[in-house]
Design a protein around this motif. Structure first.
Motif, PDB file in Angstrom:
ATOM      1  N   ALA A 137       6.124  -1.256   6.062  1.00 34.31           N
ATOM      2  CA  ALA A 137       4.690  -1.977   5.863  1.00 34.31           C
ATOM      3  C   ALA A 137       3.601  -0.824   5.788  1.00 34.31           C
ATOM      4  O   ALA A 137       2.712  -0.890   4.893  1.00 34.31           O
ATOM      5  CB  ALA A 137       4.463  -3.050   7.035  1.00 34.31           C
ATOM      6  N   LEU A 138       3.616   0.261   6.501  1.00 32.34           N
ATOM      7  CA  LEU A 138       2.723   1.154   6.444  1.00 32.34           C
ATOM      8  C   LEU A 138       2.801   2.081   5.196  1.00 32.34           C
ATOM      9  O   LEU A 138       1.553   2.493   4.818  1.00 32.34           O
ATOM     10  CB  LEU A 138       2.725   2.227   7.530  1.00 32.34           C
ATOM     11  CG  LEU A 138       2.614   1.818   8.977  1.00 32.34           C
ATOM     12  CD1 LEU A 138       3.023   2.922  10.054  1.00 32.34           C
ATOM     13  CD2 LEU A 138       1.178   1.248   9.091  1.00 32.34           C
ATOM     14  N   GLN A 143       0.147   0.287  -1.444  1.00 29.95           N
ATOM     15  CA  GLN A 143       0.557   0.705  -2.975  1.00 29.95           C
ATOM     16  C   GLN A 143      -0.523   0.182  -3.865  1.00 29.95           C
ATOM     17  O   GLN A 143      -1.071   0.445  -4.949  1.00 29.95           O
ATOM     18  CB  GLN A 143       1.809   0.427  -3.115  1.00 29.95           C
ATOM     19  CG  GLN A 143       2.701   1.158  -2.693  1.00 29.95           C
ATOM     20  CD  GLN A 143       4.145   0.951  -2.886  1.00 29.95           C
ATOM     21  OE1 GLN A 143       4.519  -0.085  -3.629  1.00 29.95           O
ATOM     22  NE2 GLN A 143       5.218   1.803  -2.394  1.00 29.95           N
ATOM     23  N   PRO A 144      -1.026  -1.285  -3.794  1.00 30.31           N
ATOM     24  CA  PRO A 144      -1.931  -1.992  -4.646  1.00 30.31           C
ATOM     25  C   PRO A 144      -3.434  -1.210  -4.904  1.00 30.31           C
ATOM     26  O   PRO A 144      -4.017  -1.684  -5.482  1.00 30.31           O
ATOM     27  CB  PRO A 144      -2.241  -3.334  -4.006  1.00 30.31           C
ATOM     28  CG  PRO A 144      -0.791  -3.632  -3.318  1.00 30.31           C
ATOM     29  CD  PRO A 144      -0.707  -2.221  -2.596  1.00 30.31           C
ATOM     30  N   LEU A 145      -3.596  -0.335  -4.041  1.00 27.29           N
ATOM     31  CA  LEU A 145      -4.838   0.381  -4.072  1.00 27.29           C
ATOM     32  C   LEU A 145      -5.179   1.069  -5.077  1.00 27.29           C
ATOM     33  O   LEU A 145      -6.164   1.616  -5.504  1.00 27.29           O
ATOM     34  CB  LEU A 145      -5.076   1.329  -2.551  1.00 27.29           C
ATOM     35  CG  LEU A 145      -5.448   0.677  -1.360  1.00 27.29           C
ATOM     36  CD1 LEU A 145      -5.392   1.784  -0.214  1.00 27.29           C
ATOM     37  CD2 LEU A 145      -6.555  -0.372  -1.492  1.00 27.29           C
ATOM     38  N   VAL A 391      -8.790   6.527  -2.672  1.00 34.13           N
ATOM     39  CA  VAL A 391      -7.937   5.275  -2.447  1.00 34.13           C
ATOM     40  C   VAL A 391      -6.554   5.899  -3.375  1.00 34.13           C
ATOM     41  O   VAL A 391      -5.602   4.967  -3.277  1.00 34.13           O
ATOM     42  CB  VAL A 391      -8.537   3.960  -3.485  1.00 34.13           C
ATOM     43  CG1 VAL A 391      -9.836   3.582  -2.246  1.00 34.13           C
ATOM     44  CG2 VAL A 391      -9.086   4.438  -4.573  1.00 34.13           C
ATOM     45  N   LEU A 392      -6.613   6.269  -4.587  1.00 38.79           N
ATOM     46  CA  LEU A 392      -5.395   6.661  -5.247  1.00 38.79           C
ATOM     47  C   LEU A 392      -4.498   7.652  -4.368  1.00 38.79           C
ATOM     48  O   LEU A 392      -3.298   7.346  -4.568  1.00 38.79           O
ATOM     49  CB  LEU A 392      -5.837   7.598  -6.600  1.00 38.79           C
ATOM     50  CG  LEU A 392      -6.458   6.937  -7.718  1.00 38.79           C
ATOM     51  CD1 LEU A 392      -6.598   7.996  -8.823  1.00 38.79           C
ATOM     52  CD2 LEU A 392      -5.339   5.725  -8.083  1.00 38.79           C
ATOM     53  N   LEU A 394      -4.381   7.461  -1.182  1.00 36.43           N
ATOM     54  CA  LEU A 394      -3.875   6.542  -0.269  1.00 36.43           C
ATOM     55  C   LEU A 394      -2.800   5.737  -0.635  1.00 36.43           C
ATOM     56  O   LEU A 394      -1.877   5.010   0.063  1.00 36.43           O
ATOM     57  CB  LEU A 394      -5.028   5.824   0.529  1.00 36.43           C
ATOM     58  CG  LEU A 394      -5.060   5.112   1.827  1.00 36.43           C
ATOM     59  CD1 LEU A 394      -4.416   6.083   2.827  1.00 36.43           C
ATOM     60  CD2 LEU A 394      -6.058   4.501   2.105  1.00 36.43           C
ATOM     61  N   SER A 395      -2.914   5.151  -1.896  1.00 37.75           N
ATOM     62  CA  SER A 395      -2.051   4.397  -2.567  1.00 37.75           C
ATOM     63  C   SER A 395      -0.493   5.075  -2.660  1.00 37.75           C
ATOM     64  O   SER A 395       0.613   4.409  -2.634  1.00 37.75           O
ATOM     65  CB  SER A 395      -2.362   3.805  -3.703  1.00 37.75           C
ATOM     66  OG  SER A 395      -2.156   4.709  -4.986  1.00 37.75           O
ATOM     67  N   MET A 396      -0.644   6.231  -2.660  1.00 41.27           N
ATOM     68  CA  MET A 396       0.616   7.152  -2.894  1.00 41.27           C
ATOM     69  C   MET A 396       1.127   7.722  -1.462  1.00 41.27           C
ATOM     70  O   MET A 396       2.553   7.569  -1.320  1.00 41.27           O
ATOM     71  CB  MET A 396       0.221   8.478  -3.718  1.00 41.27           C
ATOM     72  CG  MET A 396      -0.221   7.994  -5.172  1.00 41.27           C
ATOM     73  SD  MET A 396      -0.706   9.549  -5.951  1.00 41.27           S
ATOM     74  CE  MET A 396       0.663  10.618  -6.215  1.00 41.27           C
ATOM     75  N   VAL A 397       0.211   7.926  -0.677  1.00 41.30           N
ATOM     76  CA  VAL A 397       0.957   8.499   0.694  1.00 41.30           C
ATOM     77  C   VAL A 397       0.830   7.375   1.573  1.00 41.30           C
ATOM     78  O   VAL A 397       1.747   7.622   2.591  1.00 41.30           O
ATOM     79  CB  VAL A 397      -0.040   9.561   1.211  1.00 41.30           C
ATOM     80  CG1 VAL A 397      -1.196   9.054   1.912  1.00 41.30           C
ATOM     81  CG2 VAL A 397       0.480  10.472   2.399  1.00 41.30           C
ATOM     82  N   GLY A 398       0.321   6.321   1.430  1.00 38.59           N
ATOM     83  CA  GLY A 398       0.306   5.333   2.396  1.00 38.59           C
ATOM     84  C   GLY A 398      -0.204   5.431   3.789  1.00 38.59           C
ATOM     85  O   GLY A 398      -0.847   6.752   4.033  1.00 38.59           O
ATOM     86  N   PHE A 399       0.015   4.677   4.634  1.00 40.43           N
ATOM     87  CA  PHE A 399      -0.769   4.890   6.152  1.00 40.43           C
ATOM     88  C   PHE A 399       0.233   5.530   7.028  1.00 40.43           C
ATOM     89  O   PHE A 399      -0.243   5.770   8.440  1.00 40.43           O
ATOM     90  CB  PHE A 399      -1.157   3.455   6.700  1.00 40.43           C
ATOM     91  CG  PHE A 399      -2.360   2.894   5.833  1.00 40.43           C
ATOM     92  CD1 PHE A 399      -3.768   3.112   6.116  1.00 40.43           C
ATOM     93  CD2 PHE A 399      -2.069   1.787   5.135  1.00 40.43           C
ATOM     94  CE1 PHE A 399      -4.806   2.743   5.401  1.00 40.43           C
ATOM     95  CE2 PHE A 399      -3.267   1.294   4.281  1.00 40.43           C
ATOM     96  CZ  PHE A 399      -4.485   1.645   4.285  1.00 40.43           C
TER      97      PHE A 399
END
Length: 442
Positions: A137-138, A143-145, A391-392, A394-399
């Motif tokens: 989930a994290l 990914q949609p970001l 945001v790009l 973050l969409s790649m590395v995730g939380f």
């Protein structure tokens, strides 16, 4: 103001069809994600999340109908053209005003989404409770970001691209298409490394440019546009190196989405032509008060629903696993029988999350400045760039990996999740302050 009041107050000049396409395209993407998710658990109890389309390749043709993100970007171009021209009429220094007006309803719910998931990720890792579905989930919910990042770039580049459109019309669009085609020739024909990433801008900006053409009533032959796009996509997939799926598939060497290809651009052309062919009858349908109220209601929460829909889907699967409910093998008869129930549960949980977070998508009611400060233009541009990169990344590395220093490669630079979050929030603060009336707060 409630949706029913907003619907009743809609002026005759409003393009209701654009609102329908915006809400409908995001809703279709959400449904597609819910359908494609293939969660399974092996004998050892390990949870895996795959893609149904990879497990059953014959279903990939459905992406030619469910991959409708080009429609959203097309509508974005239409709305951005009108908003930019409205800002111009206010006089010099309109850029920060335009950018804040266009990005506020996008970045506010995004900032809240990233803050909540960042806090959850930090709490999970400090408690040492990671593993299994929570790790998945994290990674997945961010990914949609990528979509938010691309849309930010489109908004930020609207003023110069709109000027090109106003001078060259279809020629500006054709130049973007030709450039995207040239990139694919260099990529697949001459094997030039790294050039394919240019199409993240060229393909999506070409679709966005179609929205400018629509704003000026220049798409007069939608059937020709749809036919040319569909023919081009079919020929490219049949005889070129392009895969059938218009969304990314795990493990594939070539994706039509990441980075975008000429085949995806042709797919976008046929979708735009198709929705324009439906414009007349659907616009008449939108004159019915009940239908229009539904569109207004959906449009007011569509971005919030989009941001949280994967959270809801994974929450449903998590609840099933925690309750000991067996999830059939993805694609099996039992799996398909569960689909309506899982989607209904995901929709209900999404509705709950929307009820909690919808307030951040509402217009602020703050008057935008007609005479921004001297530093506002550069600050708005810098803020949009930081938010885009944040945001790009973050969409790649995730939380996941907030404390471990996990990174993702973004434009030849390794970026961590904390750095991505910092760029996102700093960027939004700059955009917000740059376009705000100096005499008011809000």
């Amino acid at each position: 103001m409630r949706p029913s009041e907003l619907a009743a107050a809609t002026p005759e000049s409003r393009d209701r069809y654009a609102d329908l396409l915006r809400a409908g395209s995001l809703g279709t993407v959400v449904l597609g994600h819910w359908l494609m998710a293939a969660v399974s658990q092996d004998a050892a109890g390990h949870v895996r999340v795959g893609n149904l389309l990879a497990l059953q390749p014959r279903l990939q043709v459905l992406t030619w109908f469910l991959q409708v993100m080009p429609v959203f970007f097309y509508v974005g171009g239409f709305v951005h053209a009108r908003s930019c021209r409205s800002a111009r009429r206010r006089g010099p220094g309109s850029y920060p005003v335009f950018l804040r007006a266009r990005l506020r309803r996008l970045l506010r719910p995004t900032a809240v989404f990233t803050a909540v998931w960042g806090a959850v990720a930090l709490a999970v890792q400090l408690a040492g409770a990671d593993g299994g579905l929570i790790d998945i989930a994290l990674r997945l919910v961010a990914q949609p970001l990528w979509f938010v990042g691309i849309y930010l770039a489109m908004a930020a580049l609207t003023p110069p691209l709109l000027r090109l459109h106003e001078r060259w019309g279809w020629g500006a669009f054709a130049a973007l298409v030709a450039a995207a085609a040239a990139v694919d020739v260099l990529r697949f024909g001459l094997r030039v490394p790294g050039v394919e990433f240019l199409n993240f801008a060229l393909v999506w900006l070409a679709v966005h440019q179609l929205g400018f053409l629509r704003a000026d009533g220049m798409i007069r032959r939608p059937a020709l546009l749809a036919g040319a796009g569909l023919t081009g996509a079919v020929l490219l997939v049949a005889y070129g190196p392009y895969p059938l799926s218009m969304v990314g598939m795990p493990g594939e060497k070539i994706s039509n989405m990441a980075p975008p290809t000429l085949a995806l651009l042709c797919h976008g052309l046929w979708l735009v032509g198709a929705v324009e062919l439906l414009r007349g009858p659907l616009t008449r349908l939108l004159r019915r008060p009940r239908v229009w109220r539904a569109v207004v209601t959906a449009g007011g929460v569509s971005m919030t629903a989009f941001l949280w829909h994967l959270t809801a889907m994974l929450g449903v699967y998590g609840a099933l696993l925690a309750a000991g409910v067996r999830i059939p093998d993805p694609g099996s008869a039992g799996w398909w029988l569960q689909v309506p129930l899982r989607i209904a549960a995901a929709a209900a949980l999404t509705a709950l999350l929307v009820a909690l977070f919808r307030t951040f998508e509402k217009p602020s009611g703050v008057r935008e400045s007609g005479a921004p400060r001297a530093w506002a233009g550069p600050a708005a541009a810098l803020g949009a760039t930081l938010s885009l990169l944040g945001v790009l990344a973050l969409s790649m590395v995730g939380f996941g990996g907030l404390l471990e220093g996990r990174t993702a490669l973004l434009m030849a630079v390794h970026v961590t999740a904390p750095a991505a979050l910092a760029m996102t929030f700093t960027g939004w603060l700059l955009v917000d302050r740059a376009g705000r009336d100096r005499n008011r707060t809000g």
